[in-house]
Design a protein around this motif. Structure first.
Motif, PDB file in Angstrom:
ATOM      1  N   PRO A   1      -8.504  -5.493  -8.211  1.00 41.70           N
ATOM      2  CA  PRO A   1      -7.182  -5.980  -8.611  1.00 41.70           C
ATOM      3  C   PRO A   1      -6.087  -5.319  -7.785  1.00 41.70           C
ATOM      4  O   PRO A   1      -6.204  -4.148  -7.419  1.00 41.70           O
ATOM      5  N   PHE A   2      -5.030  -6.081  -7.497  1.00 38.11           N
ATOM      6  CA  PHE A   2      -3.823  -5.487  -6.917  1.00 38.11           C
ATOM      7  C   PHE A   2      -3.163  -4.647  -8.010  1.00 38.11           C
ATOM      8  O   PHE A   2      -3.008  -5.094  -9.140  1.00 38.11           O
ATOM      9  N   ILE A   3      -2.796  -3.410  -7.659  1.00 35.24           N
ATOM     10  CA  ILE A   3      -2.109  -2.528  -8.607  1.00 35.24           C
ATOM     11  C   ILE A   3      -0.818  -2.054  -7.938  1.00 35.24           C
ATOM     12  O   ILE A   3      -0.870  -1.487  -6.845  1.00 35.24           O
TER      13      ILE A   3
ATOM     14  N   CYS B   1       0.818  -1.222   0.000  1.00 33.90           N
ATOM     15  CA  CYS B   1       0.000   0.000   0.000  1.00 33.90           C
ATOM     16  C   CYS B   1       0.849   1.269   0.000  1.00 33.90           C
ATOM     17  O   CYS B   1       1.800   1.399   0.764  1.00 33.90           O
TER      18      CYS B   1
ATOM     19  N   GLU C   1      -7.895  -9.198   3.270  1.00 34.55           N
ATOM     20  CA  GLU C   1      -6.704  -9.171   2.372  1.00 34.55           C
ATOM     21  C   GLU C   1      -6.289 -10.556   1.877  1.00 34.55           C
ATOM     22  O   GLU C   1      -6.093 -10.746   0.683  1.00 34.55           O
TER      23      GLU C   1
ATOM     24  N   ARG D   1     -11.244  -5.180   4.721  1.00 34.44           N
ATOM     25  CA  ARG D   1     -10.861  -6.334   3.900  1.00 34.44           C
ATOM     26  C   ARG D   1      -9.934  -7.243   4.697  1.00 34.44           C
ATOM     27  O   ARG D   1      -9.038  -6.746   5.390  1.00 34.44           O
TER      28      ARG D   1
ATOM     29  N   LEU E   1      -3.326   4.843  -2.756  1.00 32.96           N
ATOM     30  CA  LEU E   1      -3.093   3.451  -2.363  1.00 32.96           C
ATOM     31  C   LEU E   1      -2.240   2.740  -3.408  1.00 32.96           C
ATOM     32  O   LEU E   1      -1.427   1.892  -3.100  1.00 32.96           O
ATOM     33  N   TYR E   2      -2.459   3.108  -4.683  1.00 38.41           N
ATOM     34  CA  TYR E   2      -1.745   2.479  -5.802  1.00 38.41           C
ATOM     35  C   TYR E   2      -1.603   3.511  -6.909  1.00 38.41           C
ATOM     36  O   TYR E   2      -2.254   4.569  -6.869  1.00 38.41           O
TER      37      TYR E   2
HETATM   38  N1  5AD Z   1      -3.615  -2.199  -5.152  1.00 39.60           N
HETATM   39  C1  5AD Z   1      -4.925  -2.439  -5.009  1.00 39.60           C
HETATM   40  N2  5AD Z   1      -5.583  -2.290  -3.838  1.00 39.60           N
HETATM   41  C2  5AD Z   1      -4.870  -1.859  -2.786  1.00 39.60           C
HETATM   42  N3  5AD Z   1      -5.233  -1.640  -1.508  1.00 39.60           N
HETATM   43  C3  5AD Z   1      -4.150  -1.199  -0.840  1.00 39.60           C
HETATM   44  N4  5AD Z   1      -3.084  -1.146  -1.650  1.00 39.60           N
HETATM   45  C4  5AD Z   1      -3.508  -1.567  -2.870  1.00 39.60           C
HETATM   46  C5  5AD Z   1      -2.867  -1.764  -4.122  1.00 39.60           C
HETATM   47  N5  5AD Z   1      -1.569  -1.529  -4.280  1.00 39.60           N
HETATM   48  C6  5AD Z   1      -6.561  -1.959  -1.000  1.00 39.60           C
HETATM   49  C7  5AD Z   1      -6.469  -2.922   0.190  1.00 39.60           C
HETATM   50  C8  5AD Z   1      -7.117  -2.141   1.317  1.00 39.60           C
HETATM   51  C9  5AD Z   1      -7.976  -1.130   0.570  1.00 39.60           C
HETATM   52  C10 5AD Z   1      -8.302   0.087   1.340  1.00 39.60           C
HETATM   53  O1  5AD Z   1      -7.205  -0.808  -0.558  1.00 39.60           O
HETATM   54  O2  5AD Z   1      -7.198  -4.115  -0.083  1.00 39.60           O
HETATM   55  O3  5AD Z   1      -7.886  -2.929   2.178  1.00 39.60           O
END
Ligand code: 5AD
Length: 370
Positions: A239-241, A77, A170, A168, A315-316
């Protein structure tokens, strides 16, 4: 694999009874092997289940990101404590109330207050903010998303009027959790928080990122098994970014496809769930939200935070927060929802099992009025 997509109830039953290994096989099948016609079958299945409980409605919530300070060290994050490049800001109570006022004028009946884990926000301060919002906007729901706190703190916030809580999980796999977080952050405590919140009477949201570093079909099977146990009212999946200032900076940006498939599978697992089409999905795919609605999503959370701070809730990388993401442009966004064949809805949008409950604290008045 023998899965009958024309019988949503059957697929639902399968996901709700499968053991870990079988769950992992089902997930692997859908994300890696299923043919396009099987995937459209899954989407139909998910849509039918959503329609059974919520029709074609897409619920709008106003998101207020009120502090970017965070004491946590989540490796993925951008707001993690040791990111010296992160710009930190905090809205005052008056600024938060002004956001709600502007949101209420635009029609919103749910405010989602989200922040990093900011020690400045003691129970007393947060309770004051929640009760201040409830006093001015009694017809609105307040959702909190402010991280891990004690059971007592959650109780006080609930008594101050908070209706819902997003946290979340996670990942529900212990080893995977350990690769995403520093050692002092534990899955056990995260889960404790979620069970506490649920017992206290909140509508609770869990969730996870798709394609987070180290995620496998086996860890996803743990996520599904956990959701099945917790039975949350909401599930946030995006999606994770990668974020440039984190150790995962060089991971590649994902496609939206896997997220959309997992959204559909979560809808089938928990047919009554409130399922947002997340900002992260909209960030990696301009049509991500439309695809999410086809897959059973039914919530949108446009940004109500003051425009000056939006880019700092980072966050991303490249998070979308202007244009149609901004609550000011709610008409354009609801136009898109309508164009996709869905119905924008600005009611509180509680979980179906809540709609029949009497509003909190008004039980006696209503009984007398009958
Ligand atoms: N990519 C996507 N989602 C993210 N979060 C935190 N960092 C990232 C990232 N790099 C999401 C996490 C958190 C929410 C607030 O944002 O799942 O719970």
């Amino acid at each position: 694999m023998e899965i009958n997509m024309n019988r949503p109830q059957k697929l639902s039953e399968l996901l709700n009874t499968a053991g870990r290994k079988e769950l992992a096989d089902i997930l692997r099948y859908f994300v890696r092997e299923a043919r396009p016609e099987e995937l459209s079958g899954l989407m139909r299945c998910a849509s039918r289940l959503r329609e059974q409980y919520y029709g074609k409605k897409v619920y709008f919530r106003g998101l207020i990101e009120f502090s970017s300070y965070c004491k946590r060290g989540c490796y993925y994050c951008g707001l993690q404590r040791n990111n010296a490049n992160a710009v930190r800001y905090r809205l005052s109570e008056d600024e938060i109330l002004a956001c709600c006022g502007a949101g209420r004028k635009l029609g919103f009946r749910t405010f989602v207050l989200q922040s990093g884990e900011d020690p400045y926000h003691s129970d007393e301060r947060l309770c004051g903010i929640v009760s201040g919002i409830k006093a001015r906007f009694p017809d609105c729901a307040v959702t909190l998303s402010v991280g891990e706190r004690s059971r007592d703190s959650y109780r006080r916030l609930f008594e101050a009027g908070a209706d819902r809580y997003l946290l979340r999980h996670e990942t529900a796999d212990e080893a995977h959790y350990g690769t995403l977080h520093p050692p002092e952050q534990t899955l056990k405590n995260r889960m404790r928080c979620l069970y506490d919140l649920k017992e206290l009477g909140y509508q609770v949201g869990a969730g996870f990122m798709v394609d987070s570093p180290g995620q496998t079909c086996e860890t996803l099977a743990e996520d599904f098994a956990f959701l099945r146990r917790l039975q949350p009212q909401m599930v946030g999946i995006g999606p994770f970014i990668p974020h440039k200032d984190t150790r995962f900076a060089d991971y590649c940006r994902p496609s939206s496809e896997k997220t959309v498939i997992l959204l559909a599978l979560v809808r089938v697992l928990l047919p009554k769930v409130l399922l947002p089409a997340t900002t992260a999905l909209g960030t990696i795919d301009p049509l991500g939200r439309e695809k999410a609605f086809q897959a059973g999503a039914n919530v949108l959370m446009p940004n109500l935070s003051p425009a000056a701070h939006r880019k700092d809730y980072n966050l991303y990388d490249n998070k979308i927060c202007m244009g149609e993401e901004a609550a000011e442009c709610v008409e354009r966004l609801s136009g898109r929802v309508t164009a996709a064949g869905f119905v924008p809805d600005f009611s509180r949008g509680d979980h179906v099992d809540w709609e029949n409950r009497l509003p909190r604290g008004r039980e006696r008045i209503l009984i007398r009025g009958e």
